[in-house]
Design a protein around this motif. Sequence first.
Motif, short mmCIF file in Angstrom:
data_model
loop_
_atom_site.label_atom_id
_atom_site.label_comp_id
_atom_site.label_asym_id
_atom_site.label_seq_id
_atom_site.Cartn_x
_atom_site.Cartn_y
_atom_site.Cartn_z
N ASP A 1 0.88 5.44 -0.38
CA ASP A 1 0.14 6.69 -0.37
C ASP A 1 1.00 7.72 -1.10
O ASP A 1 2.11 8.01 -0.67
N ALA B 1 0.28 2.16 5.22
CA ALA B 1 0.68 2.75 3.93
C ALA B 1 2.06 3.38 4.02
O ALA B 1 2.40 4.02 5.00
N LEU C 1 0.85 -1.19 0.00
CA LEU C 1 0.00 0.00 0.00
C LEU C 1 0.89 1.24 0.00
O LEU C 1 1.69 1.43 0.91
#
Length: 137
Positions: free
Chosen positions: A53, A68, A51
């Motif tokens: 961001d 993230a 993940l």
Amino acid sequence: MKFLIDNWFLVLAALVSGGMLLWTSLSRAGGAGAISTAEAVQLINREKGVLIDVCEAEEYAAGHAVGARNIPLATLEQSKQLPSNKALPLVLLCQSGARAQRAAGMLAKLGYERVLPVAGGLRAWREANLPIEKAGA
């Protein structure tokens, strides 16, 4: 054939509703290749998806998905935080999904095989009641 003629309005209603279902599935919100938050969670849990961001550091600090990595869009191409295994799924998040779409194109050019932006971004993540944390919390 007589049934079709006698019930033309039912046939028309079936064709229209089928067309509408097809249209919505082909034009998913969030752009081409975007995945839902549920699909993102499955990739992270089942296929060791990473993940990422792509928000700026200030936005990330204000609130981000738990787990993230923050790699702002501007620094993405030269980042050392990207996984070396280019076959791992990369799940991309930003506030709305727009920057994640751009990041997906950049990462695909760098050779990453499975780059998947989350449709709706962090807003959709919050709406799905998925965990959010703040930096330093």
